[in-house]
Write a protein that holds these residues in place. Structure first.
Motif, PDB file in Angstrom:
ATOM      1  N   ASP A 180       1.606   2.096  -7.356  1.00 47.95           N
ATOM      2  CA  ASP A 180       2.747   2.965  -7.112  1.00 47.95           C
ATOM      3  C   ASP A 180       3.098   2.971  -5.630  1.00 47.95           C
ATOM      4  N   LYS A 181       4.377   2.782  -5.346  1.00 50.37           N
ATOM      5  CA  LYS A 181       4.933   2.828  -3.989  1.00 50.37           C
ATOM      6  C   LYS A 181       4.403   1.710  -3.094  1.00 50.37           C
ATOM      7  N   LEU A 182       4.510   0.484  -3.579  1.00 48.33           N
ATOM      8  CA  LEU A 182       4.204  -0.721  -2.797  1.00 48.33           C
ATOM      9  C   LEU A 182       5.523  -1.331  -2.360  1.00 48.33           C
ATOM     10  N   LEU A 183       5.715  -1.454  -1.051  1.00 46.88           N
ATOM     11  CA  LEU A 183       6.947  -2.006  -0.497  1.00 46.88           C
ATOM     12  C   LEU A 183       6.701  -3.457  -0.104  1.00 46.88           C
ATOM     13  N   LEU A 184       7.431  -4.371  -0.721  1.00 43.44           N
ATOM     14  CA  LEU A 184       7.343  -5.789  -0.393  1.00 43.44           C
ATOM     15  C   LEU A 184       8.471  -6.118   0.573  1.00 43.44           C
ATOM     16  N   ASN A 185       8.124  -6.695   1.716  1.00 42.36           N
ATOM     17  CA  ASN A 185       9.089  -6.970   2.776  1.00 42.36           C
ATOM     18  C   ASN A 185       9.134  -8.470   3.041  1.00 42.36           C
ATOM     19  N   LEU A 186      10.268  -9.092   2.768  1.00 42.70           N
ATOM     20  CA  LEU A 186      10.464 -10.510   3.069  1.00 42.70           C
ATOM     21  C   LEU A 186      10.840 -10.617   4.545  1.00 42.70           C
ATOM     22  N   VAL A 187       9.949 -11.158   5.370  1.00 41.59           N
ATOM     23  CA  VAL A 187      10.118 -11.068   6.819  1.00 41.59           C
ATOM     24  C   VAL A 187      10.907 -12.217   7.458  1.00 41.59           C
ATOM     25  N   SER A 188      11.135 -13.303   6.740  1.00 41.29           N
ATOM     26  CA  SER A 188      11.787 -14.475   7.348  1.00 41.29           C
ATOM     27  C   SER A 188      13.140 -14.758   6.702  1.00 41.29           C
ATOM     28  N   ALA A 238       6.033   7.932   4.865  1.00 37.11           N
ATOM     29  CA  ALA A 238       4.567   7.874   4.879  1.00 37.11           C
ATOM     30  C   ALA A 238       4.076   7.790   3.444  1.00 37.11           C
ATOM     31  N   GLY A 239       2.998   7.099   3.260  1.00 37.24           N
ATOM     32  CA  GLY A 239       2.422   6.980   1.936  1.00 37.24           C
ATOM     33  C   GLY A 239       2.770   5.694   1.208  1.00 37.24           C
ATOM     34  N   LEU A 240       3.748   4.950   1.729  1.00 32.82           N
ATOM     35  CA  LEU A 240       4.052   3.655   1.119  1.00 32.82           C
ATOM     36  C   LEU A 240       3.056   2.616   1.622  1.00 32.82           C
ATOM     37  N   LEU A 241       2.608   1.768   0.741  1.00 33.55           N
ATOM     38  CA  LEU A 241       1.852   0.589   1.146  1.00 33.55           C
ATOM     39  C   LEU A 241       2.882  -0.490   1.439  1.00 33.55           C
ATOM     40  N   ILE A 242       2.717  -1.204   2.550  1.00 34.26           N
ATOM     41  CA  ILE A 242       3.692  -2.224   2.927  1.00 34.26           C
ATOM     42  C   ILE A 242       3.006  -3.577   2.953  1.00 34.26           C
ATOM     43  N   GLU A 243       3.589  -4.536   2.254  1.00 34.87           N
ATOM     44  CA  GLU A 243       3.091  -5.912   2.272  1.00 34.87           C
ATOM     45  C   GLU A 243       4.199  -6.799   2.820  1.00 34.87           C
ATOM     46  N   ASN A 244       3.945  -7.409   3.988  1.00 35.75           N
ATOM     47  CA  ASN A 244       4.898  -8.333   4.588  1.00 35.75           C
ATOM     48  C   ASN A 244       4.657  -9.724   4.019  1.00 35.75           C
ATOM     49  N   ILE A 245       5.720 -10.366   3.588  1.00 38.39           N
ATOM     50  CA  ILE A 245       5.627 -11.665   2.930  1.00 38.39           C
ATOM     51  C   ILE A 245       6.424 -12.691   3.738  1.00 38.39           C
ATOM     52  N   SER A 246       5.766 -13.773   4.121  1.00 34.41           N
ATOM     53  CA  SER A 246       6.445 -14.870   4.809  1.00 34.41           C
ATOM     54  C   SER A 246       6.939 -15.875   3.783  1.00 34.41           C
ATOM     55  N   LEU A 247       8.220 -16.137   3.819  1.00 35.11           N
ATOM     56  CA  LEU A 247       8.853 -17.134   2.960  1.00 35.11           C
ATOM     57  C   LEU A 247      10.062 -17.642   3.723  1.00 35.11           C
ATOM     58  N   ASP A 248      10.050 -18.915   4.104  1.00 32.19           N
ATOM     59  CA  ASP A 248      11.187 -19.457   4.853  1.00 32.19           C
ATOM     60  C   ASP A 248      12.488 -19.236   4.104  1.00 32.19           C
ATOM     61  N   ASN A 249      13.508 -18.846   4.840  1.00 30.73           N
ATOM     62  CA  ASN A 249      14.856 -18.667   4.296  1.00 30.73           C
ATOM     63  C   ASN A 249      14.881 -17.731   3.085  1.00 30.73           C
ATOM     64  N   ALA A 250      14.125 -16.651   3.170  1.00 31.19           N
ATOM     65  CA  ALA A 250      14.068 -15.692   2.060  1.00 31.19           C
ATOM     66  C   ALA A 250      15.385 -14.949   1.904  1.00 31.19           C
ATOM     67  N   TRP A 251      16.120 -14.805   2.994  1.00 30.29           N
ATOM     68  CA  TRP A 251      17.374 -14.061   2.941  1.00 30.29           C
ATOM     69  C   TRP A 251      18.373 -14.613   3.936  1.00 30.29           C
ATOM     70  N   LEU A 252      19.623 -14.237   3.731  1.00 30.30           N
ATOM     71  CA  LEU A 252      20.731 -14.627   4.599  1.00 30.30           C
ATOM     72  C   LEU A 252      21.505 -13.370   4.961  1.00 30.30           C
ATOM     73  N   LYS A 253      21.620 -13.117   6.251  1.00 29.67           N
ATOM     74  CA  LYS A 253      22.401 -11.974   6.733  1.00 29.67           C
ATOM     75  C   LYS A 253      23.642 -12.510   7.417  1.00 29.67           C
TER      76      LYS A 253
END
Length: 159
Positions: free
Chosen positions: A28-36, A84-99
């Motif tokens: 519960d409350k795991l935040l996945l963050n695509l960093v690249s 506060a209270g969220l678990l954060i997992e940073n994930i490296s993946l080339d070209n995961a997003w386009l801004k």
């Protein structure tokens, strides 16, 4: 349940959804963050690569199923201030997003390592001629970044 933040003027890379699903855990409350990702300014025709953007808005929140009024969802907090209270997992993946950077962005500014050519295919299904790059504007961007870094260095070292 997984909710994912995505603005209507941005995009996800072709492996992003699969990567989010591959990192799914019954927590519960795991935040996945695509960093690249890639930033692109279509007006200036400048493209940059971002390798480590923590607390960006390309996040997915995993929550245990509960009544709708008790769900936080990824839209329940500002992306740059996870509660506060969220678990954060940073994930490296080339070209995961386009801004896409445009005049209606409120806070976003182009940043990152400049990409001088679009010979490499960055996103499946999107032709490279959709991302023309101006060498002159990219050099101007590099110059502005150098001046900014010098100013930051001088300012912070005076204190």
């Amino acid at each position: 349940m997984i909710t994912t933040r995505l603005d209507n003027d941005d995009g996800l890379g072709n492996r992003s959804i699969q990567t989010i699903q591959d990192h799914f855990k019954e927590v519960d409350k795991l935040l996945l963050n695509l960093v690249s990702g890639i930033m692109y300014d279509p007006h200036a025709k400048v493209m940059t690569a971002i390798k480590k953007s923590k607390n960006n808005h390309y996040t997915s929140l995993i929550e245990m199923r509960k009544p709708p009024e008790k769900m936080l969802t990824v839209l329940g907090f500002p992306h740059d201030h996870p509660p506060a209270g969220l678990l954060i997992e940073n994930i490296s993946l080339d070209n995961a997003w386009l801004k896409i950077i445009h005049e209606k962005n409120m806070k976003s500014r182009l940043k990152g390592k400049p990409i001088l050519t679009t010979n490499k295919k960055y996103f499946e299904g999107v032709s490279n001629n959709e991302f023309p790059v101006s060498l002159i504007n990219t050099i101007k961007y590099i110059g502005r970044r150098i001046v900014q870094k010098i100013n930051d260095y001088l300012f912070f070292n005076r204190q």
